[in-house]
Design a protein around this motif. Sequence first.
Motif, mmCIF file in Angstrom:
data_model
loop_
_atom_site.group_PDB
_atom_site.id
_atom_site.type_symbol
_atom_site.label_atom_id
_atom_site.label_comp_id
_atom_site.label_asym_id
_atom_site.label_seq_id
_atom_site.Cartn_x
_atom_site.Cartn_y
_atom_site.Cartn_z
ATOM 1 N N GLN A 146 1.021 -1.271 0.130
ATOM 2 C CA GLN A 146 0.043 0.148 -0.047
ATOM 3 C C GLN A 146 1.043 1.430 0.088
ATOM 4 O O GLN A 146 0.540 2.337 -0.550
ATOM 5 C CB GLN A 146 -0.943 0.053 1.319
ATOM 6 C CG GLN A 146 -2.105 -0.659 0.828
ATOM 7 C CD GLN A 146 -3.160 -1.014 2.028
ATOM 8 O OE1 GLN A 146 -2.489 -1.155 3.143
ATOM 9 N NE2 GLN A 146 -4.143 -1.453 1.612
ATOM 10 N N GLU A 147 1.899 1.287 0.741
ATOM 11 C CA GLU A 147 2.568 2.398 0.993
ATOM 12 C C GLU A 147 3.367 2.551 -0.560
ATOM 13 O O GLU A 147 3.341 3.820 -0.962
ATOM 14 C CB GLU A 147 3.822 2.097 2.099
ATOM 15 C CG GLU A 147 4.828 2.944 2.183
ATOM 16 C CD GLU A 147 6.117 2.678 2.983
ATOM 17 O OE1 GLU A 147 5.772 1.722 4.006
ATOM 18 O OE2 GLU A 147 7.057 2.684 2.409
ATOM 19 N N ASN A 148 3.889 1.561 -1.026
ATOM 20 C CA ASN A 148 4.597 1.926 -2.307
ATOM 21 C C ASN A 148 3.820 2.195 -3.440
ATOM 22 O O ASN A 148 4.041 3.083 -4.418
ATOM 23 C CB ASN A 148 5.369 0.585 -2.764
ATOM 24 C CG ASN A 148 6.699 0.580 -3.636
ATOM 25 O OD1 ASN A 148 7.340 1.486 -3.315
ATOM 26 N ND2 ASN A 148 6.458 -0.131 -4.566
ATOM 27 N N LEU A 149 2.744 1.701 -3.648
ATOM 28 C CA LEU A 149 1.712 2.071 -4.410
ATOM 29 C C LEU A 149 0.968 3.395 -4.212
ATOM 30 O O LEU A 149 0.767 4.201 -5.087
ATOM 31 C CB LEU A 149 0.490 1.096 -4.761
ATOM 32 C CG LEU A 149 0.814 -0.207 -5.320
ATOM 33 C CD1 LEU A 149 -0.264 -1.220 -5.202
ATOM 34 C CD2 LEU A 149 1.566 -0.599 -6.494
ATOM 35 N N SER A 150 1.019 3.993 -3.079
ATOM 36 C CA SER A 150 0.448 5.126 -2.671
ATOM 37 C C SER A 150 1.385 6.304 -3.128
ATOM 38 O O SER A 150 1.138 7.258 -3.714
ATOM 39 C CB SER A 150 0.623 5.366 -1.194
ATOM 40 O OG SER A 150 -0.607 4.961 -0.743
#
Length: 370
Positions: free
Chosen positions: A30-34
């Motif tokens: 989630q962090e990376n795709l954010s």
Amino acid sequence: SKITVSLIKADVGGLPGHVTVADEHIEKAQENLSIAKDSGLIIDFRVFRAGDDLELVMTHKKGVDSEEIHKLAWDTFEKATEIAKELKLYGAGQDLLSDAFSGNVRGMGPGVAEMEFTERGAEPVIAFMMDKTEPGAFNLPIFRMFADPFNTAGLVIDPNLHNGFVFEIWDIYEHKRVLMNSPEEMYDILALIGAKSRFVIKRVFPKEGGKLPADEPVAVISTEKLYQIAGEYVGKDDPVALVRAQSGLPAVGEVLEPFAFPHLVSGWMRGSHNGPLMPVPFHYSKCTRFDGPPRVIAAGFQLANGRLVGPVDLFDDPAYDYTRQKAVEIAEYMRRHGPFEPHRLPMEDMEYTTLPKVMDRLKDRFESIE
Ligand code: F6R
Ligand code: MG
Ligand code: MG
């Protein structure tokens, strides 16, 4: 302009064993795709776990097979692998079969289902994610959605569906594909896709002259076969699919209906057993009994200019309780066969498992019969 929906998945480590995906993995993804969303590379995303597979649903305008999008997925899986190593999760980095990204994740381990299309006035899309089975597990449900009038009432009573659909079928042994028309060639389609370990539905298209452009897919399935890449068994390719619904396509309920029958699929323990496919809510997306039974989750969205509205957890419904109960009964029945076929897969399908190693050791024990 067109929107692309990409569903890219990989098993980069399980908790415990091959049961499910760790929360730490979901958070990292989630962090990376954010970051990618903030940078404008993708329009939107959602992260799921299907058993031990980390699943990335992304929307963007880069088209299918985009290097940037595939690299984003690959980097996300690599970051998750670092965590898997740190936490000593089981099979850290399992599906990342290559050391370095080279332009496209296809053939490198992760599974991919993606399609580019013109977003309609209202665009329902369903993401199906399976664990402990193979791409051919989608043959029966996809066929029933788009070709079986006993499943999809619209094929009979809606003039927009009445002409049928075009199936793109891949021979994954010979690396060939064929386009076939339904209903005209229905029996030939079934002759192929009934052999689900070899012939798999890759895409479905509308026919020419209908409401929807005939060159834009309405369903797509991941068809990667890991053993063909790795040369040995490394998980059962746990497939995913994207299906568009409504207004000239099967309704959401017609898309979901085939899953009310827990059909037998191959996979399950050690990728070596036939068992029922059980539709489950997200919170049951973990494979326990005999590393299974094989499961499928369904996430429903509406697209709003590429924005993902949802997900709705579509199998989180007592309407599927009977199916789950039936799947449990079938699981019990199949399990009682222990190591016997047809619970265990036939020899041909065991070629890439560890069984040949056992067989090799017995070779010298045989003598000729007069
Ligand atoms: C099936 C699957 C598991 C493993 C099994 C043995 O796709 O991943 O059923 O095959 O847990 O795993 P290993 O050999 O790693 O102990
Ligand atoms: Mg695994
Ligand atoms: Mg898996």
